[in-house]
Motif scaffolding. Structure first.
Motif, PDB file in Angstrom:
ATOM      1  N   GLN A   1      -6.573  -0.497   0.180  1.00 55.02           N
ATOM      2  CA  GLN A   1      -7.348   1.345   0.343  1.00 55.02           C
ATOM      3  C   GLN A   1      -7.868   1.539  -0.888  1.00 55.02           C
ATOM      4  OE1 GLN A   1      -4.562   3.833   1.425  1.00 55.02           O
ATOM      5  NE2 GLN A   1      -5.684   5.013   1.843  1.00 55.02           N
ATOM      6  N   TYR A   2      -9.398   1.663  -0.492  1.00 56.83           N
ATOM      7  CA  TYR A   2     -10.215   2.342  -1.555  1.00 56.83           C
ATOM      8  C   TYR A   2     -10.041   3.297  -2.075  1.00 56.83           C
ATOM      9  CZ  TYR A   2     -12.343  -2.509  -0.978  1.00 56.83           C
ATOM     10  OH  TYR A   2     -12.425  -4.017  -1.086  1.00 56.83           O
TER      11      TYR A   2
ATOM     12  N   CYS B   1     -11.326   7.354  -2.705  1.00 61.93           N
ATOM     13  CA  CYS B   1     -11.828   8.317  -1.965  1.00 61.93           C
ATOM     14  C   CYS B   1     -12.592   9.212  -2.729  1.00 61.93           C
ATOM     15  CB  CYS B   1     -11.151   9.000  -0.818  1.00 61.93           C
ATOM     16  SG  CYS B   1      -9.983   8.539   0.067  1.00 61.93           S
TER      17      CYS B   1
ATOM     18  N   ASN C   1       0.574  -1.047   0.124  1.00 60.89           N
ATOM     19  CA  ASN C   1       0.439   0.323  -0.075  1.00 60.89           C
ATOM     20  C   ASN C   1       0.852   1.226   0.367  1.00 60.89           C
ATOM     21  OD1 ASN C   1      -2.163  -1.464   0.343  1.00 60.89           O
ATOM     22  ND2 ASN C   1      -2.446  -1.709   2.343  1.00 60.89           N
TER      23      ASN C   1
END
Length: 714
Positions: free
Chosen positions: A613-614, A616, A582
């Protein structure tokens, strides 16, 4: 950018990066029309890497292994053990080294010889019989021989008779070296006896495990098997005689597993008998030592290291797992002993690097001709130090023949086909394509695809996953007949008899179901019988489908521009992100947009998992809703029962082909240039076959690139 609804990817609406018209054509008319060559981590084609060892270098391989200090130390201990036996002082100890050396490169079908290689020479074995006279005295030694053969003739069933009736007292021996010599001598001379020490007193009795094995196999095989166990040589293997009776093989498997399962493991391999009939043999090998959290002893660090041999495998019209099964059968090792960077297309000619454990170059070289008869070419043999990881490659180079080239029906009749081809190639070369996962990621099934099985596994509905796995397609071919039989009857044994030998995955699952049952536990063991790379592939298939849909939503919503909340990578654009963490992903901010420092080529989307992590922006909510619709709102992307952990990864939204060139096969000129396009008219009637070649990064799909070029399903 516009959609093309007839995508063939579960009705998914595809989006094009370029606005060219494209053309029609067909691929994979034959395996030779689709040639795939792996590119290693150094950027070299694997067909060009290394070279076969010369005969001289292979001849000195044995001497190099013999020079290893751990192996030399083991031989020295053998010599010292013989020196403790006065009667064996004059045995030529150099013979042990010669036999040990010869055992390193022998094939798996020389099992009794393998045992001899780790034990004293034939002359020494004969003298071990004299050791009994030396330590026991002539009278006791003769009584032991009478007891042994008398007991063997009666062969009492397990549990019958008293222990005293089947036990012979050899005497009391205070010195450990004496007891060791006697144990060895008795076991070698009478394999059907076992000796037990009780307060320095040695007793001999019939070995019930030996007798039980003799009910299933010949005495010669039983002797060889117990000699193999006594050798404790973890680099050796033992093979029972070919056996066409599946029930009988199953009984042998169960017996070995029951008594020796913690020490050894068994596997059946197909074998062509001398009479032309297809049979199977059971191969036994020692299990790898289990590692624990305890501190390692110094002796553990001195064990002989495993041998790894790397090679290039060229296969034609064959699945990767099927090829591995053939290789394992020929070499007498387990499929899990092979590692590779990725699974290649079936209907193609593919070349890739593989590494096999505990097989020397000499041994692999000796099997090259027999493997070639099965459509497998093994070359570029070279030593390696460890296994390959999945994804440990730079990419793949493709040479593809597209046949029956024509314009789209809705295209302008006056347009030039050559113009359409040139325009398409140049546009994709410049702008790339949407990096969708290709249809082969999900399987070719119409009723059930791999992503549906993956979803069931993620929900830990393992019985349902098995039924999905065996759901038949339309047609009456042998595979669908077998699957239909299972779904209709749940008759595992009958399905196994119907399932063709080359269906490796299906047969692995069926064997486990046959052994453990069709319930939840049995289905768990059935899935666990597949290699880890195959188990996780079904999960990845589901995650890939989510990624494809997310990519379409991203392009529908924001187009080909970077927006706030996007995830981007700042690393080398030529490398794949599948195995990166990440820390290399950055969330685009308002300041970033003002500075215009990121391009659409740096945008990545996450594959679902427990360590990603997606974005935003609107994509974050889209991912949540998509997983919730599939019942995975609370999914942790871990399946402890199958030892699966899905951390997730990132994948570029767009992909770029390198070295993209094309050529009409009828033309003997160099690949077409822009000037060539104006020289030919009306060529559609004479030029309808196109050769296209390009390289793609790891995990990118040639079929998806071709879709962008042609603007149609391929």
């Amino acid at each position: 950018m516009k959609g093309f609804p007839d995508s063939g990817m579960d009705g998914l609406l595809l989006f094009w990066v370029s606005d060219h018209i494209g053309f029609r054509g067909t691929i994979k008319n034959s395996a030779s029309d689709f040639v795939v060559t792996e590119i290693d981590v150094h950027g070299q084609l694997v067909s060009d890497v290394g070279a076969d060892c010369s005969q001289n270098s292979c001849n000195i391989e044995c001497e190099q292994e013999m020079s290893h200090p751990s192996l030399s130390k083991r031989l020295k201990k053998q010599e010292q053990a013989l020196e403790n036996i006065p009667e064996l002082q004059n045995v030529d100890k150099s013979n042990n080294a010669k036999i040990e050396c010869s055992s390193i490169n022998q094939t798996a079908d020389s099992n009794l010889s393998e045992f001899a290689s780790s034990s004293p020479s034939v002359e020494a074995a004969e003298r071990l019989g004299d050791t009994l006279d030396l330590f026991l005295g002539t009278t006791v030694a003769e009584m032991l021989e009478d007891f042994a053969f008398s007991a063997k003739e009666h062969k009492p069933a397990v549990g019958q008779g008293t222990e005293e009736e089947a036990t012979f007292l050899l005497g009391t021996f205070p010195e450990k070296s004496q007891r060791a010599a006697i144990h060895m001598a008795v076991r070698r001379k009478f394999p059907f006896l076992k000796t037990v020490t009780n307060s320095a007193e040695i007793q001999a009795r019939l070995d019930p495990q030996y007798l039980e094995l003799c009910q299933l196999v010949t005495e010669e095989e039983a002797n060889g098997f117990f000699c193999f166990l006594d050798s404790k040589d973890r680099n050796s293997k033992f093979t029972f005689q070919p056996d066409n009776n599946k029930d009988h093989r199953k009984a042998v498997h169960h017996l070995v597993s029951k008594y020796f399962g913690k020490l050894v493991e068994t596997k059946s391999f197909s074998e062509q008998g001398g009479d032309g009939h297809q049979g199977a043999v059971i191969t036994v090998r020692f299990r790898d030592k289990a590692t624990s959290g305890r501190k390692r002893h110094a002796n553990d660090c001195q064990s002989v290291p495993a041998t790894y041999t790397a090679f290039t495998l060229c296969k034609v019209n064959m699945e990767t797992l099927e090829a591995v099964a053939y290789l394992a059968s020929e070499l007498g090792v387990m499929p899990s002993d092979f590692s590779y960077a990725g699974i290649k297309d079936k209907k193609a000619v593919t070349s890739q690097t593989m590494i096999v454990k505990n097989v020397t170059m000499n041994r692999l070289k000796a099997k090259q001709l027999s493997l070639q008869s099965k459509g497998l070419r093994v070359y570029n043999l070279r030593p390696a130090t460890q296994h390959l990881r999945v994804g440990q490659l730079k990419g793949n180079h493709f040479s593809i023949v597209i046949r029956n080239i024509s314009k789209h029906q809705e295209d302008d009749p006056a347009a030039s086909l050559t113009d359409r081809v040139f325009e398409a190639i140049e546009k994709v070369k410049e702008k790339g394509f949407v990096n969708y996962y290709g249809p082969q990621r999900f399987g070719l099934g119409q009723n059930v695809q791999a992503d549906q099985i993956g979803l069931a596994l993620l929900k830990e509905k393992l019985v349902k996953a098995v039924h999905l796995f065996f759901t038949p397609e339309e047609g009456n071919d042998p595979v669908n007949k077998a699957k239909r039989h299972f779904i209709q009857t749940e008759d595992v044994k009958g399905t196994l008899a119907l399932m063709p030998e080359y269906k490796t995955r299906e047969r692995l699952v069926l064997r486990a179901l046959n052994r453990y049952g069709n319930n939840q536990e049995g289905c768990t063991r059935a899935w666990f019988s597949l290699p880890h790379s195959m188990r996780v592939l079904y999960i990845h298939s589901y995650c890939s489908k989510i990624w494809n849909k997310a990519a379409t939503f991203r392009l529908e919503t924001y187009g080909l521009k970077v927006v706030e909340g996007d995830l981007v990578t700042c690393d080398n654009l030529d490398w794949d992100l599948s195995h990166q963490n990440n820390a290399q992903v950055h969330i685009v901010t308002t300041e970033d947009l003002k500075s215009n420092i990121y391009s659409i080529n740096q945008v990545v989307l996450p594959m679902p998992g427990n360590n990603i992590q997606y974005p935003c922006n609107k994509l974050a909510l889209w991912y949540q809703e998509a997983l919730a619709r599939d019942g995975l709102k609370l999914c942790k992307f871990r399946i402890p029962a199958l030892q699966l952990n899905i951390p997730g990864c990132y994948r570029r939204l767009l992909a770029q082909p390198q070295q993209l060139v094309f050529q009409w096969l009828e033309s003997k000129e160099a690949p077409f240039t822009e000037e060539d396009c104006g020289l030919v008219t009306g060529e559609s009637s004479t030029r309808d076959t196109l050769s296209v070649s390009f390289s793609l990064n790891s995990s990118c799909y040639a079929t998806v690139c071709l879709r962008e070029i042609m603007k149609c399903s391929v």
